[in-house]
Design an enzyme around this catalytic site. Structure first.
Site, mmCIF file in Angstrom:
data_model
loop_
_atom_site.group_PDB
_atom_site.id
_atom_site.type_symbol
_atom_site.label_atom_id
_atom_site.label_comp_id
_atom_site.label_asym_id
_atom_site.label_seq_id
_atom_site.Cartn_x
_atom_site.Cartn_y
_atom_site.Cartn_z
ATOM 1 N N HIS A 140 -13.167 0.848 27.695
ATOM 2 C CA HIS A 140 -14.399 1.618 27.471
ATOM 3 C C HIS A 140 -14.229 2.543 26.273
ATOM 4 C CE1 HIS A 140 -17.912 4.176 28.763
ATOM 5 N NE2 HIS A 140 -17.185 5.089 28.120
ATOM 6 N N GLU A 141 -13.114 3.281 26.236
ATOM 7 C CA GLU A 141 -12.890 4.226 25.141
ATOM 8 C C GLU A 141 -12.689 3.506 23.814
ATOM 9 O OE1 GLU A 141 -13.479 7.287 25.457
ATOM 10 O OE2 GLU A 141 -13.719 7.166 27.622
ATOM 11 N N HIS A 144 -15.891 2.525 22.097
ATOM 12 C CA HIS A 144 -16.517 3.588 21.300
ATOM 13 C C HIS A 144 -15.966 3.573 19.876
ATOM 14 C CE1 HIS A 144 -18.842 5.411 24.417
ATOM 15 N NE2 HIS A 144 -17.820 5.854 25.120
ATOM 16 N N GLU A 215 -22.943 5.170 26.224
ATOM 17 C CA GLU A 215 -22.059 5.017 27.379
ATOM 18 C C GLU A 215 -22.323 3.699 28.092
ATOM 19 O OE1 GLU A 215 -19.504 6.785 28.032
ATOM 20 O OE2 GLU A 215 -19.932 8.254 26.472
#
Length: 306
Positions: A140-141, A144, A215
């Site tokens: 997920h990070e 980004h 997100e």
């Protein structure tokens, strides 16, 4: 290098539109301040200097504020191994790996580009998550970073802060400006405050809308990269539940960085603040992951990314 994270055109469009609108807004804001304060050098130099500092040093500021420190492979071999594997799969440059000694379970990514990125996790997160769950959070990070929305949200968030700083500086320069302290001071101050308040309100709404969407985009990209949306859903549920049990007074320092976190540092009862959250609701994120899990079918079984 081209990332294997799924591209998200809607996210790209939203980031472009948000930056364009914020750019127009702040050009108008700076122009208004120049007219009101009659000092374009003061306004432009302070605004440009602060924005540049935020862009170039945001990663260091975030690490310092969250008590994070860069860690080498020898100290956290498993953490490095997961990031190495995900970066290889995604065809991404490996970011700097950092760990914060905070007990609050969370993670964040920062940096101005994939080549200058930092991924930081808290010791609280490392203690609570299983390997597959940690992989989902790190994916997920990293998404980004791949989508470059970290740099966009860093710049966009800071523009709201800069408005307040300029107003304070302008106020003190008027108050302590010697001969400039006349009956017009109050009128100028009121006008600057009014313009600033309007700019901040519009910025706040645009940034929150972009933040919530990015997100969801990161959740989607991480679920597809690892092939295990259920592991990411499990991590979300676990982390959100643990944070909700932390007293709100203990989360206040961390809340300033909510836009960067995997899960926002909100207390058990966020109240009205939840309406303006930097993140979509837990239910919305879990519903999306459930749909992705159904779409992937057998591909969602463990071992896909490992």
């Amino acid at each position: 290098m081209r990332s294997r994270f799924q591209s998200d055109r809607r996210l790209t469009v939203r980031m472009t539109v948000t930056l364009f609108l914020l750019g127009l807004l702040y050009v108008a804001f700076v122009a208004a301040l120049i007219v009101l304060l009659k000092s374009w050098v003061l306004v432009v130099v302070v605004a440009a200097g602060m924005l540049g500092a935020q862009y170039w040093f945001s990663d260091r500021v975030a690490l310092f504020a969250m008590r994070g420190r860069v860690v080498e492979r020898e100290e956290y071999p498993e953490l490095h191994a997961v990031i190495d594997r995900l970066c290889a799969i995604a065809d991404l440059p490996k970011p700097v790996v950092a760990v914060s000694d905070l007990g609050m379970p969370n993670a964040f990514a920062t940096g101005r580009s994939p080549e200058h990125a930092v991924v930081c996790v808290t010791t609280g997160l490392l203690r609570r998550l299983e390997p597959a769950e940690l992989e989902g959070v790190l994916a997920h990070e990293l998404s980004h970073v791949a989508h470059k929305d970290v740099a966009v949200i860093t710049v966009a968030s800071f523009l709201g802060v800069i408005a307040g700083l300029i107003v304070r500086f302008a106020f003190y320069s008027q108050v302590f400006g010697g001969g400039r302290r006349d009956q017009n001071t109050a009128a100028v101050f009121a006008a600057v405050m009014g313009v600033s308040a309007a700019v901040y309100a519009l910025s706040f709404l645009m940034i929150r809308a972009l933040s919530r969407y990015r997100e969801l985009a990161a959740d989607r990209a991480a679920a597809h990269l690892t092939g295990r949306p259920s592991a990411l859903a499990s991590a979300l549920t676990k982390v959100s539940g643990d944070i909700a049990r932390i007293p709100t007074k203990d989360l206040r320092t961390a809340q300033a960085f909510n836009a960067f976190y995997f899960t926002p540092a909100l207390g058990a009862e966020p109240g009205v603040a939840g309406l303006f959250s930097t993140h979509p609701s837990l239910e919305q994120r879990l519903d999306q992951l459930s749909r992705i899990s159904a779409e992937l079918g057998e591909a969602a079984t463990p071992g896909r990314a490992g």
